[in-house]
Scaffold this motif. Sequence first.
Motif: not given
Length: 274
Positions: A108-112
């Motif tokens: 889950f590519n969530n970092a932002g």
Amino acid sequence: MNAMRTKIAIVTGAGSGIGRAVALELLRTGWSVALAGRREDKLAETAAEAGASAEAGASAGAGAGAGAGADPQAPDALCVRTDVSRPGDVDALLAAVRDRFGRLDLLFNNAGTFGPGGVPVEELDYAAWRHVVDTNLNGAFLCAQAAYRQMKEQDPRGGRIINNGSISAHTPRPHSVAYTATKHALTGLTKSLSLDGRPYGIAVGQIDIGNAATDMTERMATGVLQANGQLVPEPVMDVTDVARTVRHMAELPLEANVQFATVMATTMPYVGRG
């Protein structure tokens, strides 16, 4: 989810907000989760909130050990301090997951980051632009690339990547040029990864989230700048509804894929933006 084998996930930005909510939902429902983020204390809080058997993992390039002594009945969380904009950190994250779990089923590519809020484009410092691009876009690419390599080579082969796109992948807010540009770019990344992953059983989708109630959206209760220049309070939704949507996408068989999903507060001013 296949009850015969525990599924393994990486959640980036797992120390707070949407990332924490998704990690908790996965841990609650039997996944083992690598919690990735810049602050080890926040990752440990996420693991503790889940009642997880948490183990400290890689940190800025260091290796990870095995979880000896962990409660086999507790959710299994691996905390890995990771700056997703640093290739070495991302490599260490994937190495820690391989060492601990042996495979990867979900990223889950969530970092932002939003970056500086309310700054007109002509006043946006280049360093601030680069920080948003490095985190939101380059970080998502680095994590997806590393996950792709793992999923392509593991046995059984394949896995799933879900990118956190945001409503801003479709429609901008005023003074959000860096954030909006990266979120539009994530849509292209999602489509390209989805196409390239087909031969290897790698399904890639995107969730576009609008006004989930987290620390980052507290300002919405007092007023958010609209396209007409007014400050207007906006409704928010429970972040656990986002987490359940991500889990639904994650637990589909690899023969099925939610390419794009939008989940938002029902009455937020999205359709009428601009």
